[in-house]
Design an enzyme around this catalytic site. Structure first.
Site, PDB file in Angstrom:
ATOM      1  N   CYS A   1       0.810  -1.226   0.000  1.00 16.11           N
ATOM      2  CA  CYS A   1       0.000   0.000   0.000  1.00 16.11           C
ATOM      3  C   CYS A   1       0.837   1.267   0.000  1.00 16.11           C
ATOM      4  O   CYS A   1       0.327   2.351  -0.301  1.00 16.11           O
ATOM      5  CB  CYS A   1      -0.953   0.007   1.193  1.00 16.11           C
ATOM      6  SG  CYS A   1      -0.128  -0.238   2.783  1.00 16.11           S
TER       7      CYS A   1
ATOM      8  N   GLU B   1      -5.535   5.241  -5.894  1.00 17.59           N
ATOM      9  CA  GLU B   1      -4.668   4.121  -5.539  1.00 17.59           C
ATOM     10  C   GLU B   1      -5.013   2.943  -6.443  1.00 17.59           C
ATOM     11  O   GLU B   1      -6.184   2.667  -6.701  1.00 17.59           O
ATOM     12  CB  GLU B   1      -4.881   3.727  -4.068  1.00 17.59           C
ATOM     13  CG  GLU B   1      -4.017   2.551  -3.635  1.00 17.59           C
ATOM     14  CD  GLU B   1      -4.330   2.056  -2.232  1.00 17.59           C
ATOM     15  OE1 GLU B   1      -3.413   1.605  -1.540  1.00 17.59           O
ATOM     16  OE2 GLU B   1      -5.521   2.116  -1.840  1.00 17.59           O
TER      17      GLU B   1
ATOM     18  N   HIS C   1      -1.788  35.358  54.739  1.00 17.09           N
ATOM     19  CA  HIS C   1      -1.292  36.359  53.807  1.00 17.09           C
ATOM     20  C   HIS C   1      -2.215  36.508  52.606  1.00 17.09           C
ATOM     21  O   HIS C   1      -2.357  37.611  52.071  1.00 17.09           O
ATOM     22  CB  HIS C   1       0.129  36.006  53.361  1.00 17.09           C
ATOM     23  CG  HIS C   1       1.175  36.612  54.241  1.00 17.09           C
ATOM     24  ND1 HIS C   1       1.440  36.146  55.502  1.00 17.09           N
ATOM     25  CD2 HIS C   1       1.988  37.693  54.054  1.00 17.09           C
ATOM     26  CE1 HIS C   1       2.390  36.884  56.052  1.00 17.09           C
ATOM     27  NE2 HIS C   1       2.736  37.840  55.198  1.00 17.09           N
TER      28      HIS C   1
END
Length: 945
Positions: free
Chosen positions: A321, A411, A795
């Site tokens: 492929c 293809e 704080h």
């Protein structure tokens, strides 16, 4: 006798079954026969009579076992619906057994199967061609050899069983576990090589695997499976670790794929197979179709490119492929390259014949005609009814279009390819990209160029191609499958196409994709640290000697201070100690310096171009100098990036740049006994809209701190009280911090003692220099502690409260500290801060330790009593130095407070200091704490602790 002993376990298993399996019988016969042969060939067996006896024994064994398996048996294959459940139950049992095998045994099986498959590469290749009527025997031999030898060589040393990685020192272990049983599909294009490949990577990973071969390739695929399974069993693999559909059909394959014993799917084949796997609900790896273009530019080695393309395209009649489906050639070398192709056996069809062949290879449904896949070019030409010259190897057509209307742009899976002419490289790049997108997205593309002269073209190609296998100067058939024409593409016959191709993986599939990795992490504590200014000088009247360090090192000194310091004459003391240096005094730092204030200071620095910065004053000039130095050296830094929150200062998203490139030293001289800023990597900057932002990074740490109490001698009572209580808060919060260590707690506790003993005296008797010096030291000591252990929600709340109501920072700390201690002391908090060294709620214990440090109770008093005594002492100190006892007493109207309390809680929650608090607060809990602090000292309910 030896043979019988070695097979005793196998015989017992066979005896327990009504019908011994064909494979088990075969294995027994093989082993027994080997034992007989070893007797016959042994040098000690000299007589013909002994040899004859051994041969008789062999015949007896053979007849005996042939009789035992005379009736038809299933073997390791699945004949159909009727026996699928039974066989797959055995496969599942094999999977459970296989998962217990050691790495050594797995590697033994892996080696045996690879060797056996390699030995059968030629018979299996011949069978594949005769069974399917496709491909070339000699090329299928190479495929089979690749699937066995290359895969074995690549993965023989890979750890895949049990513990595969470990780091005992860091408490980490990685274990590999199989994902199977696996359902695997074998395509008609690679019917035997795929079975060998998938069997090997499955056996290497202790996975049982069941094959669903293509119906037209079942004979050869199952023959390959039998070669593999026989070798695996001979090497000691569990029976039914490999199985297969004897007579596959679409319905049977679907039934297998969806069977509850199947846990994973591995698909190699057409789009339908891949889609079925992904839609099955099983975890799956599928691969996509290819439509590989090959771009040839004018700098390419044309002979090499031509040979590579033809070799690749003719391999097994083009059924890989990754094979080139089209060649795109730039105009400058098109004619020359076309001539070379024709010389190498490429037959370029006339236009009319090309249309006929195109209609033959691609159906009206725009799919590859399955009848042409893997056929010879002569056969395909005959099917199309066009002539084909003898001796030619590839059918080709010159075309220009790309898309559904041009069948040559698809293809083709055969020795058929399209040839495109491009004006230049840019057009060739576009055409190659369009071809890859047209049915081959994610797969493969190849470029032929001069890699020395045209690196930029390689970079352009790799970025433009919508594929994950990008090859340079390589035949794409062999380059994409890996390990032949390159070093870093793993060998595989299953090539992932990523999300571009609708796949879950974009790399070549190997054993690691068939493993679950279990990560075992033992608890480990992070590295801790104590980071302080490199040099600290402390004692009364040392300013001249301390600044002598700068002589000979500093030429241009920029003094950062405020107008008060200048008016009090303290700046003159510093400047007098900088004799020999050019000095610029910037006295424009405002209380709680804003972004605008910083920018003005940086502008003054840029004009003066100092090599040293000396900061003199309280927290505001000291904090401003830290940020000004950083931004002067790195003007690209944005203030907004500096106050980005972090969970771990070492892993923060925004990394601070290193300082020291332009400013050799940052010297800080505190004139108040409170902030400890001269010791810390912290700064508090106020935005132009009045919001306070704590900034923290060790890049802000001063290079030299000078703690001289002479500079604090003139502090007013209120300033002494506010800054002194700030020191107490620093010390208490850093002591109970989730990040506190033995190093920091020793400093924190000493600071608590100094403040408890000397703050009231420093407030009540301003000229008490021993008390002043003790408080100055306490401020610095607490600064070192919280610079490394950090602070807490006291704080966090103080930052929000002070910014909203314009109260002194130290006063805000005093208003909430007792409430914070009560809140943190719970042994069953709603949430505990996550930090590895903080194992369980310990704040109450730590407060009790501070009570002990102050001798507030007897040593054997309970922690509750010590906590109550410590909170009472904090309230007592607050009252003694004249600070308000509640937010209400500080003059904040209730209506204004209530209107702001939710916002204050949210701001406190998101404050940088909150992360180290031992109890992780909810926003609603912070609201409750603020409301309690508004009313007065905490009302302690021991049941809540």
């Amino acid at each position: 006798r030896q043979s019988v002993r070695e097979n005793d376990e196998s015989r017992r298993r066979q005896a327990s079954q009504a019908k011994p399996s064909e494979g088990g019988a075969r294995r027994m016969l093989s082993t027994l026969e080997k034992g007989v042969v070893s007797v016959v060939s042994h040098p000690g067996v000299a007589s013909m009579g002994a040899r004859a006896l051994a041969c008789q024994a062999r015949g007896w064994v053979s007849r005996r076992w042939k009789s035992a398996v005379a009736e038809p048996v299933v073997g390791y294959g699945i004949e159909g619906e009727a026996d699928m459940d039974t066989v797959l139950a055995r496969v599942a049992a094999a999977q459970a057994e296989f998962a217990t095998y050691s790495q050594e045994k797995v590697d033994e099986i892996f080696h045996a199967v690879a060797l056996a498959a390699s030995k059968q590469r030629v018979p299996l290749a011949k069978l594949a061609v005769s069974n399917t009527g496709r491909g070339i025997v000699e090329d299928k031999v190479i495929k089979n050899h690749f699937a066995s030898e290359m895969i074995y060589n690549k993965y023989k040393d890979l750890k895949t069983a049990d513990v595969v990685e470990s780091d005992p020192a860091r408490g980490w272990t990685k274990l590999a576990e199989p994902v199977g049983p696996i359902c695997a599909f074998a395509p008609v294009t690679n019917p035997t090589a795929t079975v060998i490949f998938k069997s090997l990577i499955s056996l290497k990973t202790r996975n049982a695997i069941v094959f669903s071969p293509h119906p037209s390739a079942a004979e050869c695929s199952n023959a390959a499976a039998r070669v593999v399974v026989d070798a695996a069993l001979e090497a000691g693999a569990p029976e039914y670790c490999i199985s297969y559909l004897e007579k596959p059909t679409r319905a049977l394959s679907q039934r297998l794929l969806h069977h509850p014993e199947i846990k994973f799917a591995l698909a190699t084949g057409g789009p339908g197979v891949v889609e079925a796997c992904y839609e099955s609900g099983r975890p799956a790896i599928g691969v996509g179709a290819g439509n590989a273009p090959a771009l040839v530019d004018e700098s390419a080695d044309l002979d090499m490119a031509c040979a590579s393309v033809v070799m690749s395209k003719t391999f097994d009649n083009g059924m890989i492929c990754a094979a080139e489906q089209a060649i795109v050639v730039v105009d400058a070398v098109y004619d020359a390259f076309l001539e070379k192709l024709q010389h190498r056996g490429v037959y370029v069809l006339p236009e009319a014949d090309a249309r006929k062949v195109g209609d033959t290879i691609i159906t009206d449904k725009l799919k590859v005609n399955p009848a042409i896949v893997g056929q010879s070019p002569a056969t395909i030409a005959s099917m199309a009814g066009v002539p084909f010259p003898e001796g030619k190897l590839v059918l080709a057509a010159e075309v220009s279009d790309i898309g559904d209307h041009e069948k040559w742009s698809f293809e083709k899976l055969s020795p058929v390819m399209a040839i495109y002419r491009a004006r230049d490289f840019d057009e060739a790049l576009r055409m190659s990209r369009d071809l890859a997108k047209h049915g081959g997205a994610g797969h493969t593309a190849a470029l032929y160029t001069d890699p020395v002269k045209h690196r930029e073209r390689i970079e352009a190609f790799e970025h433009a191609m919508p594929v994950y296998h990008v090859l340079v100067d390589s035949p794409s058939t062999f380059g994409a499958i890996g390990d032949l024409y390159n070093f870093h593409i793993d060998p595989s016959l299953t090539l992932g196409c990523g999300t571009e191709g609708g796949n879950s993986i974009s790399k070549n599939v190997g054993p690691e994709e068939l493993l679950n990795y279990k990560h075992v992490a033992e608890k480990r504590e992070n590295m801790q640290w104590v980071r302080v200014p490199p040099t600290i000088y402390f004692k009364r009247g040392i300013i001249g000697d301390a600044l002598a360090d700068l002589r000979g090192q500093s030429e241009r000194v920029f003094v950062v201070t405020d107008k008060t310091m200048k008016e009090l004459g303290l700046v003159d003391k510093v400047v007098a100690s900088l004799a020999g240096c050019k000095v610029h005094v910037h006295s424009e730092i405002a209380p709680e310096p804003s972004f605008t204030c910083l920018r003005e200071g940086i502008a003054a620095m840029s004009k003066f171009k100092p090599d040293t910065v000396v900061a003199l004053g309280g927290g505001s000039p000291l904090d401003a100098a830290k940020v000004m130095r950083l931004m002067y050296e790195h003007p690209e830094v944005k203030v907004q990036d500096l106050y980005a929150r972090f969970l771990d200062i070492r892993k923060r998203i925004h990394q601070f740049p290193k300082t020291g490139t332009l400013i050799k030293k940052l010297v800080e001289i505190p004139t108040t006994s409170g902030t400890g800023a001269e010791m810390t990597p912290f700064a508090v900057i106020t935005s132009d809209d009045g919001h306070k932002y704590p900034i923290a990074d060790y890049a802000l740490t001063p290079d030299l701190a000078i703690v001289d109490p002479e500079f604090a001698a003139g502090m007013p009572k209120s300033l002494t009280a506010n800054t002194g209580y700030d020191v107490m808060t620093h010390a208490v919060e850093s002591y109970v911090s989730a990040m506190a260590t033995d190093y920091t707690q020793a400093l924190s506790a000493r600071a608590v003692q100094l403040v408890d003993k000397h703050l009231a005296a420093a407030v009540e008797t301003p000229d008490d220099m021993p008390a002043r010096e003790a408080m100055h030291n306490a401020s610095a000591i607490a600064g070192i502690a919280f610079a490394n252990a950090f602070l807490g929600i006291g704080h966090s709340i103080a930052h929000a409260l002070g910014a909203k109501f314009h109260l002194p920072h130290g006063m805000c700390n005093a208003l909430v500290l007792s409430h914070v201690c009560y809140f943190n002391a719970s042994t069953h908090p709603t949430k505990m801060t996550a930090f590895p060294q903080y194992k369980f709620p310990q704040a109450k214990q730590h407060y009790a330790e501070l009570a002990d440090a102050l001798n507030l109770t007897s040593k054997d008093a309970s922690q509750d009593d010590k906590l109550i005594a410590f909170i009472a002492r904090l309230e007592e100190l607050k009252a003694r130095v004249g600070l308000p006892l509640s937010i209400k007493d500080a003059g904040i109207p209730r209506a204004e407070f209530e209107a702001a309390v939710t916002t204050l809680a949210e701001q406190a929650f998101d404050d940088q200091c909150t992360g180290a608090n031992p109890r992780y607060p909810l926003i609603a809990e912070l609201e409750d704490l603020l409301r309690a602090a508004y009313e007065g000292p905490p009302v302690i309910d021991l049941a809540k602790l």
